[in-house]
Design an enzyme around this catalytic site. Sequence first.
Site, PDB file in Angstrom:
ATOM      1  N   GLY A   1       4.903  64.049 -29.136  1.00 23.80           N
ATOM      2  CA  GLY A   1       4.742  64.893 -30.315  1.00 23.80           C
ATOM      3  C   GLY A   1       3.503  64.453 -31.062  1.00 23.80           C
ATOM      4  N   HIS A   2       2.536  65.338 -31.175  1.00 20.20           N
ATOM      5  CA  HIS A   2       1.270  64.994 -31.830  1.00 20.20           C
ATOM      6  C   HIS A   2       1.046  65.951 -32.993  1.00 20.20           C
ATOM      7  CE1 HIS A   2       0.805  62.794 -28.156  1.00 20.20           C
ATOM      8  NE2 HIS A   2       0.641  63.882 -27.434  1.00 20.20           N
TER       9      HIS A   2
ATOM     10  N   PRO B   1      13.759  58.470 -38.191  1.00 16.75           N
ATOM     11  CA  PRO B   1      12.897  57.511 -38.888  1.00 16.75           C
ATOM     12  C   PRO B   1      12.326  56.527 -37.866  1.00 16.75           C
ATOM     13  CG  PRO B   1      15.186  57.387 -39.682  1.00 16.75           C
ATOM     14  CD  PRO B   1      15.160  58.397 -38.579  1.00 16.75           C
TER      15      PRO B   1
ATOM     16  N   ARG C   1      12.854  64.313  -4.804  1.00 17.76           N
ATOM     17  CA  ARG C   1      12.249  65.445  -4.088  1.00 17.76           C
ATOM     18  C   ARG C   1      13.091  66.713  -4.110  1.00 17.76           C
ATOM     19  NH1 ARG C   1      11.649  61.514   0.670  1.00 17.76           N
ATOM     20  NH2 ARG C   1      13.465  60.849  -0.498  1.00 17.76           N
TER      21      ARG C   1
ATOM     22  N   SER D   1      -9.813  56.150 -38.850  1.00 18.26           N
ATOM     23  CA  SER D   1      -9.148  57.295 -39.486  1.00 18.26           C
ATOM     24  C   SER D   1      -8.527  56.833 -40.799  1.00 18.26           C
ATOM     25  CB  SER D   1      -8.092  57.833 -38.520  1.00 18.26           C
ATOM     26  OG  SER D   1      -7.343  58.842 -39.128  1.00 18.26           O
TER      27      SER D   1
ATOM     28  N   GLY E   1      -3.117  62.298 -31.273  1.00 21.81           N
ATOM     29  CA  GLY E   1      -3.404  63.720 -31.465  1.00 21.81           C
ATOM     30  C   GLY E   1      -4.574  63.918 -32.394  1.00 21.81           C
TER      31      GLY E   1
ATOM     32  N   ASP F   1       2.914  57.348 -31.001  1.00 16.47           N
ATOM     33  CA  ASP F   1       2.683  57.804 -32.369  1.00 16.47           C
ATOM     34  C   ASP F   1       1.562  57.036 -33.068  1.00 16.47           C
ATOM     35  OD1 ASP F   1       4.806  59.564 -31.978  1.00 16.47           O
ATOM     36  OD2 ASP F   1       6.260  58.071 -32.652  1.00 16.47           O
ATOM     37  N   GLU F   2       0.571  56.646 -32.306  1.00 14.48           N
ATOM     38  CA  GLU F   2      -0.551  55.888 -32.877  1.00 14.48           C
ATOM     39  C   GLU F   2      -1.514  56.805 -33.637  1.00 14.48           C
ATOM     40  OE1 GLU F   2       0.315  55.894 -29.645  1.00 14.48           O
ATOM     41  OE2 GLU F   2       0.686  53.839 -28.984  1.00 14.48           O
TER      42      GLU F   2
HETATM   43  P1  GDP Z   1       0.571  60.697 -31.716  1.00 12.49           P
HETATM   44  O1  GDP Z   1       1.868  60.961 -31.032  1.00 12.49           O
HETATM   45  O2  GDP Z   1      -0.062  59.427 -31.286  1.00 12.49           O
HETATM   46  O3  GDP Z   1      -0.375  61.860 -31.641  1.00 12.49           O
HETATM   47  O4  GDP Z   1       0.918  60.509 -33.265  1.00 12.49           O
HETATM   48  P2  GDP Z   1       1.872  61.422 -34.155  1.00 12.49           P
HETATM   49  O5  GDP Z   1       1.150  62.683 -34.458  1.00 12.49           O
HETATM   50  O6  GDP Z   1       3.229  61.524 -33.566  1.00 12.49           O
HETATM   51  O7  GDP Z   1       2.040  60.509 -35.426  1.00 12.49           O
HETATM   52  C1  GDP Z   1       0.955  60.138 -36.210  1.00 12.49           C
HETATM   53  C2  GDP Z   1       1.135  60.726 -37.627  1.00 12.49           C
HETATM   54  O8  GDP Z   1       0.192  60.144 -38.506  1.00 12.49           O
HETATM   55  C3  GDP Z   1       0.893  62.223 -37.705  1.00 12.49           C
HETATM   56  O9  GDP Z   1       1.699  62.774 -38.704  1.00 12.49           O
HETATM   57  C4  GDP Z   1      -0.584  62.320 -38.097  1.00 12.49           C
HETATM   58  O10 GDP Z   1      -0.898  63.525 -38.786  1.00 12.49           O
HETATM   59  C5  GDP Z   1      -0.687  61.137 -39.029  1.00 12.49           C
HETATM   60  N1  GDP Z   1      -2.023  60.502 -39.081  1.00 12.49           N
HETATM   61  C6  GDP Z   1      -2.906  60.285 -38.075  1.00 12.49           C
HETATM   62  N2  GDP Z   1      -3.961  59.572 -38.501  1.00 12.49           N
HETATM   63  C7  GDP Z   1      -3.735  59.340 -39.829  1.00 12.49           C
HETATM   64  C8  GDP Z   1      -4.456  58.617 -40.831  1.00 12.49           C
HETATM   65  O11 GDP Z   1      -5.497  58.033 -40.597  1.00 12.49           O
HETATM   66  N3  GDP Z   1      -3.886  58.566 -42.076  1.00 12.49           N
HETATM   67  C9  GDP Z   1      -2.716  59.188 -42.374  1.00 12.49           C
HETATM   68  N4  GDP Z   1      -2.235  59.083 -43.601  1.00 12.49           N
HETATM   69  N5  GDP Z   1      -2.004  59.866 -41.441  1.00 12.49           N
HETATM   70  C10 GDP Z   1      -2.506  59.928 -40.193  1.00 12.49           C
HETATM   71  P1  IMO Z   2       3.916  60.349 -28.394  1.00  9.15           P
HETATM   72  O1  IMO Z   2       3.087  61.017 -27.336  1.00  9.15           O
HETATM   73  C1  IMO Z   2       7.154  57.709 -29.618  1.00  9.15           C
HETATM   74  C2  IMO Z   2      10.325  56.993 -26.696  1.00  9.15           C
HETATM   75  C3  IMO Z   2      11.662  57.572 -27.173  1.00  9.15           C
HETATM   76  C4  IMO Z   2      12.619  56.603 -26.531  1.00  9.15           C
HETATM   77  C5  IMO Z   2      11.949  56.305 -25.194  1.00  9.15           C
HETATM   78  C6  IMO Z   2      12.512  57.103 -24.023  1.00  9.15           C
HETATM   79  O2  IMO Z   2       4.252  61.217 -29.543  1.00  9.15           O
HETATM   80  O3  IMO Z   2       3.330  59.035 -28.773  1.00  9.15           O
HETATM   81  P2  IMO Z   2      12.338  59.671 -23.355  1.00  9.15           P
HETATM   82  O4  IMO Z   2      12.842  60.901 -24.070  1.00  9.15           O
HETATM   83  O5  IMO Z   2      10.880  59.657 -23.093  1.00  9.15           O
HETATM   84  O6  IMO Z   2      13.138  59.365 -22.122  1.00  9.15           O
HETATM   85  O7  IMO Z   2      12.648  58.464 -24.386  1.00  9.15           O
HETATM   86  O8  IMO Z   2      10.576  56.597 -25.359  1.00  9.15           O
HETATM   87  N1  IMO Z   2       9.206  57.946 -26.693  1.00  9.15           N
HETATM   88  C7  IMO Z   2       8.308  58.037 -27.670  1.00  9.15           C
HETATM   89  N2  IMO Z   2       8.221  57.388 -28.846  1.00  9.15           N
HETATM   90  N3  IMO Z   2       6.212  58.601 -29.272  1.00  9.15           N
HETATM   91  C8  IMO Z   2       6.273  59.234 -28.078  1.00  9.15           C
HETATM   92  O9  IMO Z   2       5.304  60.073 -27.639  1.00  9.15           O
HETATM   93  C9  IMO Z   2       7.370  58.990 -27.226  1.00  9.15           C
HETATM   94  N4  IMO Z   2       7.736  59.439 -26.014  1.00  9.15           N
HETATM   95  C10 IMO Z   2       8.865  58.792 -25.693  1.00  9.15           C
HETATM   96  O10 IMO Z   2      11.755  57.554 -28.581  1.00  9.15           O
HETATM   97  O11 IMO Z   2      12.662  55.402 -27.253  1.00  9.15           O
HETATM   98 MG    MG Z   3       3.867  61.274 -31.527  1.00  8.10          MG
END
Ligand code: GDP
Ligand code: IMO
Ligand code: MG
Length: 424
Positions: A39-40, A300, A139, A412, A16, A12-13
């Site tokens: 999830g992006h 959360p 497998r 960003s 996406g 979630d960095e």
């Molecule tokens: P990912 O899994 O690494 O693609 O990240 P996620 O989409 O799960 O979570 C990142 C969240 O932060 C998303 O809701 C993005 O829309 C949001 N986001 C990304 N970059 C920024 C930013 O620079 N500022 C703000 N406020 N939100 C951002």
């Molecule tokens: P993105 O691509 C944040 C975490 C789950 C759990 C652990 C194992 O959006 O960055 P799993 O269902 O994969 O067996 O769960 O890994 N996890 C993530 N946390 N962002 C993700 O993907 C994740 N993919 C798996 O929350 O702690």
């Molecule tokens: Mg994510």
Amino acid sequence: MIKLILGLQFGDEGKGKITDFVSNEKSILVRYNGGTNAGHTVVTDKGKFKFHLLPAGSLRAKSVVLGNGMVIDPAAFIDELKEIQKENLSLDVRISSAACVVTDMHKYIDREQEKIRGDMKIGTTSHGIGPTYEEKYSRNSIRIGDLSDLGIIQRKLKLIREIRYSEIKNSPYMNDDELMKMAANLHRTWETIGKYVCRTESFLMDAVKKHEDMIFEGGHGSLLDIDFGTYPYVTSSNTISGAMHTGSGVSLRKVDSIIGVVKAYTSRVGEGPFPTELHGTEAEELRAAGGEYGTTTGRPRRVGWLDIPLLRYTAELNDIDQLAITKLDVLGSTKKIKICTSYGKNVINPINALLGKEKPEPQYIELDGWGNLSDEEIQQMIKRGYSSLPEKMRNYVETVEKLVNIPVSIISIGQIRGSTIQKN
Ligand code: GDP
Ligand code: IMO
Ligand code: MG
């Protein structure tokens, strides 16, 4: 140009958003690991788009590939593709026939395993990811290419049921009618996805030879890597750069640039160590400011300060060329921003500290916040570029750059698509 984009923390960095920023109408985008546990979120003037299986740049790319390293829930794929095709009609789609299929039975097993783990639970997404990778390595997995053949699906489901008897003996799948219904539903997905299925490695190798623009998008974060992450609190695939090779067939040596995405602070969903975690009001404020709720499960997210020892570790593991820093706007409202620069003099190896073998005692430096930025200010900064960012924000960026010793090239400062600045 071939780019690899991946996350350097616990997921979630904002990968996406960065994939979407870097991609264009000529791009071939590739996912190579994980499944719907990723999830992006990408926000454009047309609304909020959530990607779980398709790469996040799919809104405007030429072509997308779901590589062999993925585990794919066919019904989820069909739903997601339908939504994205409304925006990008001409999107060309390929799915590897060797990717493994996530079934409802695997989601059931995921939930059951978590119950059995009790206080040792991982906090998985319950999307059946771990059990499907278990199937792959034992497998017995149904692969995407098998979906064309009802007989194979039925035989494999029966085999899996027999081998996993102790795990599913109380499930609906012990009933033959239920199992056969699942087989028929899986087979039916072939009507929609069959035309997309091929040996994607051949297509990708060809694209490399033709010098196409390619972007490989890693799912999850480096610290969730099955080997190098905070095991057992990890996902079930490799998430570091090398996974791109085994998950797509394209050699890592073909990549021109590896971009590591770093959120300006840290978040984590699920269980597991988190040395710089915040609690109480401080955590609630940061979570609210950053909208830190899971894209996949809505849970959360735990939040905390930026952790440099971990970033140094993951930057080295992935051989990162450049950093992209996200969510700087969120951090601005905090008066005093902390950065953890070390785990204390007694810690020799940061990952050992995370695994509980050494005790981390986070040491912080404090930087001044730059205040909340209005939409108008953000628009002006995007137009004028890096030098127009508040001095305190630039100081934060340059401090990270120095501490990790890798240049920051993308910044960003907002959720909306355009709010991204190329630094160099
Ligand atoms: P990912 O899994 O690494 O693609 O990240 P996620 O989409 O799960 O979570 C990142 C969240 O932060 C998303 O809701 C993005 O829309 C949001 N986001 C990304 N970059 C920024 C930013 O620079 N500022 C703000 N406020 N939100 C951002
Ligand atoms: P993105 O691509 C944040 C975490 C789950 C759990 C652990 C194992 O959006 O960055 P799993 O269902 O994969 O067996 O769960 O890994 N996890 C993530 N946390 N962002 C993700 O993907 C994740 N993919 C798996 O929350 O702690
Ligand atoms: Mg994510």
